[in-house]
Design a protein around this motif. Structure first.
Motif, mmCIF file in Angstrom:
data_model
loop_
_atom_site.group_PDB
_atom_site.id
_atom_site.type_symbol
_atom_site.label_atom_id
_atom_site.label_comp_id
_atom_site.label_asym_id
_atom_site.label_seq_id
_atom_site.Cartn_x
_atom_site.Cartn_y
_atom_site.Cartn_z
ATOM 1 N N GLU A 79 -9.437 19.419 -33.264
ATOM 2 C CA GLU A 79 -9.333 18.412 -34.329
ATOM 3 C C GLU A 79 -8.940 17.063 -33.758
ATOM 4 N N MET A 80 -7.990 17.075 -32.797
ATOM 5 C CA MET A 80 -7.540 15.808 -32.214
ATOM 6 C C MET A 80 -8.687 15.109 -31.510
ATOM 7 N N LEU A 81 -9.529 15.889 -30.854
ATOM 8 C CA LEU A 81 -10.665 15.304 -30.144
ATOM 9 C C LEU A 81 -11.659 14.703 -31.124
ATOM 10 N N LYS A 82 -11.915 15.466 -32.179
ATOM 11 C CA LYS A 82 -12.884 15.007 -33.166
ATOM 12 C C LYS A 82 -12.428 13.735 -33.858
ATOM 13 N N SER A 83 -11.144 13.713 -34.232
ATOM 14 C CA SER A 83 -10.643 12.572 -35.006
ATOM 15 C C SER A 83 -10.251 11.396 -34.118
ATOM 16 N N GLY A 84 -10.183 11.626 -32.818
ATOM 17 C CA GLY A 84 -9.754 10.563 -31.922
ATOM 18 C C GLY A 84 -8.253 10.386 -31.884
ATOM 19 N N GLU A 85 -7.569 11.238 -32.618
ATOM 20 C CA GLU A 85 -6.118 11.181 -32.714
ATOM 21 C C GLU A 85 -5.437 11.321 -31.348
ATOM 22 N N TRP A 86 -6.130 12.038 -30.431
ATOM 23 C CA TRP A 86 -5.540 12.304 -29.108
ATOM 24 C C TRP A 86 -5.194 11.029 -28.353
ATOM 25 N N LYS A 87 -5.909 9.902 -28.708
ATOM 26 C CA LYS A 87 -5.680 8.650 -27.973
ATOM 27 C C LYS A 87 -4.283 8.107 -28.194
ATOM 28 N N ASN A 88 -3.755 8.316 -29.402
ATOM 29 C CA ASN A 88 -2.432 7.773 -29.716
ATOM 30 C C ASN A 88 -1.319 8.822 -29.700
ATOM 31 N N ALA A 89 -1.727 10.078 -29.504
ATOM 32 C CA ALA A 89 -0.715 11.138 -29.562
ATOM 33 C C ALA A 89 0.244 11.062 -28.380
ATOM 34 N N THR A 90 1.488 11.504 -28.608
ATOM 35 C CA THR A 90 2.456 11.614 -27.512
ATOM 36 C C THR A 90 2.455 13.063 -27.063
ATOM 37 N N PHE A 91 2.278 13.234 -25.791
ATOM 38 C CA PHE A 91 2.239 14.617 -25.279
ATOM 39 C C PHE A 91 3.535 14.982 -24.580
ATOM 40 N N LYS A 92 3.884 16.193 -24.786
ATOM 41 C CA LYS A 92 5.113 16.698 -24.157
ATOM 42 C C LYS A 92 4.881 16.815 -22.657
ATOM 43 N N LYS A 93 5.885 16.334 -21.887
ATOM 44 C CA LYS A 93 5.748 16.402 -20.424
ATOM 45 C C LYS A 93 5.903 17.840 -19.960
ATOM 46 N N TYR A 94 5.254 18.147 -18.868
ATOM 47 C CA TYR A 94 5.464 19.467 -18.261
ATOM 48 C C TYR A 94 6.895 19.557 -17.746
ATOM 49 N N ASN A 95 7.504 20.700 -17.946
ATOM 50 C CA ASN A 95 8.814 20.928 -17.347
ATOM 51 C C ASN A 95 8.622 21.843 -16.152
ATOM 52 N N PHE A 96 8.587 21.195 -14.996
ATOM 53 C CA PHE A 96 8.308 22.002 -13.800
ATOM 54 C C PHE A 96 9.511 22.832 -13.369
ATOM 55 N N ASN A 97 10.656 22.574 -13.993
ATOM 56 C CA ASN A 97 11.847 23.359 -13.634
ATOM 57 C C ASN A 97 12.033 24.580 -14.531
ATOM 58 N N ALA A 98 11.181 24.718 -15.526
ATOM 59 C CA ALA A 98 11.337 25.861 -16.424
ATOM 60 C C ALA A 98 11.057 27.149 -15.667
ATOM 61 N N GLU A 99 11.818 28.176 -15.988
ATOM 62 C CA GLU A 99 11.570 29.457 -15.337
ATOM 63 C C GLU A 99 10.323 30.083 -15.931
ATOM 64 N N GLY A 100 9.508 30.643 -15.077
ATOM 65 C CA GLY A 100 8.269 31.255 -15.545
ATOM 66 C C GLY A 100 8.529 32.550 -16.274
ATOM 67 N N VAL A 101 7.546 32.994 -16.985
ATOM 68 C CA VAL A 101 7.626 34.290 -17.651
ATOM 69 C C VAL A 101 7.314 35.361 -16.607
ATOM 70 N N GLN A 102 8.108 36.426 -16.619
ATOM 71 C CA GLN A 102 7.864 37.527 -15.701
ATOM 72 C C GLN A 102 6.457 38.077 -15.933
ATOM 73 N N PRO A 103 5.604 38.043 -14.898
ATOM 74 C CA PRO A 103 4.248 38.539 -15.146
ATOM 75 C C PRO A 103 4.261 40.045 -15.419
ATOM 76 N N ARG A 104 3.341 40.460 -16.290
ATOM 77 C CA ARG A 104 3.269 41.884 -16.586
ATOM 78 C C ARG A 104 2.645 42.614 -15.413
ATOM 79 N N SER A 105 3.197 43.758 -15.087
ATOM 80 C CA SER A 105 2.609 44.513 -13.989
ATOM 81 C C SER A 105 2.956 45.972 -14.153
ATOM 82 N N GLY A 106 2.193 46.785 -13.521
ATOM 83 C CA GLY A 106 2.537 48.201 -13.488
ATOM 84 C C GLY A 106 3.570 48.418 -12.403
ATOM 85 N N SER A 107 4.163 49.590 -12.358
ATOM 86 C CA SER A 107 5.128 49.842 -11.293
ATOM 87 C C SER A 107 5.220 51.335 -11.046
#
Ligand code: PHE
Length: 500
Positions: A194-222
């Motif tokens: 919708e943002m792309l269609k309406s052009g809204e993305w041009k003025n939107a504020t985007f949340k910055k990446y938090n590179f310090n956030a802890e990742g989610v434990q990947p799912r795996s078998g064990s």
């Protein structure tokens, strides 16, 4: 219900816009309800990351009255209450005082005497002064009002008397950031169609990446811890030059599980109380008939220098199918095969075999026993092997597991003579623990198979459950196997290193 993030954010920003900053968030309330500091910090962090505000943490230790402290603040110290209970003229007997004040009489008396507020006169207590100042009550009242007190020594004393306790509090000082605004735009986390269609993305504020956030434990078998321990044992055997016996079937005939091992047919282990017998199919006679005859002979009449057991051996008993009670049922078949090869070729070759697999016993279940468990078995066949070889082999094997101190105790197995229980010194438990069973297979077992008579076979067996429980620090086997086993624990459990 606590406040929403939006409510807290609007209140904080409104106050800062009005006053320039917030000196302390500790008394912040919205409507009539105080805002929880734990809710504030989430909002502060998010606003700080966008440089809308800056904040500092204020940590304080507040004093609070205990139930006893509150009682003194309300009703006076015990010594003051004793003073008050004594009439201004005349006195009161100790039993009478106790009647009025109960336990307080006992606590307050001594201190009132020490403060020279009262004194003993004969059997009575009388006042020694006309007026008193109850410092304890005043101080506690002050602490209740202010949460602090400047006299550290007094505070320490009150803490010891359990009249006050310290409670840590955290709150925040909040100031304007470089991009301060009260008009905080919602931060987008995704570019949508919708943002792309309406052009809204041009003025939107985007949340910055938090590179310090802890990742989610990947799912795996064990692997299950028992399987990790099995792998560890397997590795040790392979390093020592052993090869693995084929154990991939749970059902055996009584013949291979018991009879071939010179275990008499009346032996208590062959009872349904100890062994799971199959009902359908209940029997199988798929074992070599000529060999069966030799087994029958050695059980009932003896031979090979043995007098046997002297009973009427029945093939019907040997045909009963069961869930194998030990992996030695596989070892017996392997040794029989080895004997046939020897008979065919006339060439003898020493062998070193091992197996690690599941066995079943009809036992009563408790914290350390289940009806199924895993056995580790080692078998070495060679000419002229002695008990010394068995002891040496066991030392080599257990050294690889990190177990250096072993002791042996004479034991009994129908199929081995001599037999030894194996004990290991456990540093953590600071005692000798039984870890296995061992012995030299009897001639009554080996010679009917057709093995050369100068070949002896040494063997030993142990469970994988016990070392696994010790390794994982588990005291109930049901946490390791079955429906009470926690899958998250299985996932987190590290790779087995038995010596660590
Ligand atoms: N089969 C024995 C048991 O069930 C272990 C063992 C194996 C003992 C080989 C001696 C020789 O405990």
């Amino acid at each position: 219900m606590s406040h929403t993030k939006e409510q807290i954010q609007a209140t904080l920003l409104g106050l800062i816009a009005k006053d320039g900053h917030i000196a302390d968030t500790k008394d912040l309330s919205i409507g009539s309800k105080k805002v929880d500091q734990a809710d504030i910090i989430g909002v502060l962090k998010s606003l700080e990351s966008r440089e809308i505000i800056k904040y500092e943490t204020i940590t304080k230790e507040n004093l609070e009255l205990t139930e006893e402290g509150a009682d003194i603040a309300d009703n006076g110290s015990y010594e003051a209450r004793v003073f008050g209970a004594i009439p201004a003229s005349g006195g009161i007997s100790i039993p009478a005082l106790k009647e009025v004040l109960g336990a307080v009489a006992q606590f307050g008396q001594g201190r009132a005497i020490k403060s020279k507020w009262i004194k003993k006169e004969g059997a009575d207590l009388v006042r020694a002064t006309t007026t008193i100042v109850d410092d304890s009550q005043n101080v506690l009242k002050a602490i209740r009002a202010e949460g602090t007190h400047k006299d550290d020594r007094l505070v320490k004393e009150l803490k010891k008397q359990k009249c006050v306790s310290a409670v840590k509090s955290v709150s925040y000082k909040v100031m304007k950031g470089d991009h301060f605004t009260t008009d905080v735009k919602k931060e987008e986390t995704d570019v949508t169609e919708e943002m792309l269609k309406s052009g809204e993305w041009k003025n939107a504020t985007f949340k910055k990446y938090n590179f310090n956030a802890e990742g989610v434990q990947p799912r795996s078998g064990s692997l299950h811890p028992l399987m990790k321990v099995r792998e560890e044992y397997r590795q040790i055997f392979l390093e020592l030059g052993f090869s693995e016996m084929p154990t991939a079937k749970y059902v055996e005939s009584s013949f291979w599980n018991f009879d071939a091992l010179f275990q008499p047919q009346q032996h208590p282990a062959r009872d349904a109380h100890d062994t799971f017998f199959l009902s359908d199919p209940a029997t199988s006679d798929r074992f070599p008939k000529d060999y069966m005859e030799r087994v029958k002979e050695v059980h009932s009449k003896g031979g090979y220098g043995s007098i046997g057991y002297g009973y009427d051996w029945k093939s019907a008993e040997a045909e009963k199918l069961l869930l194998r009670t030990h992996t030695t049922a596989v070892s017996s078949q392997m040794l029989y095969k080895l004997a046939q090869e020897y008979k065919e070729t006339g060439v003898w070759k020493n062998v070193k075999w091992f197996s690690i697999d599941k066995v079943f016993r009809n036992e009563s279940l408790d914290a350390t026993h289940l009806a199924e468990f895993h056995q580790v078995e080692g078998v070495v066949a060679g000419k002229g092997l002695t008990l010394g070889d068995l002891i040496g082999t066991l030392h080599n094997f257990f050294k690889k597991l990190g177990i250096k101190k072993l002791r042996f105790k004479p034991a009994y197995n129908p199929y081995t003579e001599p037999s030894m229980e194996i004990f290991a010194w456990h540093d953590g438990l600071a005692k000798w623990v039984e870890i296995g069973n061992s012995g030299m297979f009897r001639p009554e077992m080996l010679l009917p198979m057709g093995l050369p008579d100068d070949v002896s076979v040494i063997a030993w067996g142990l469970s994988t459950e016990r070392p696994t429980m010790i390794k994982c620090g588990i005291d109930n086997i049901r946490k390791l196997a079955g429906h009470r086993c926690d899958l998250a624990f299985l996932n987190r459990d590290p790779i087995a290193r038995l010596d660590k």
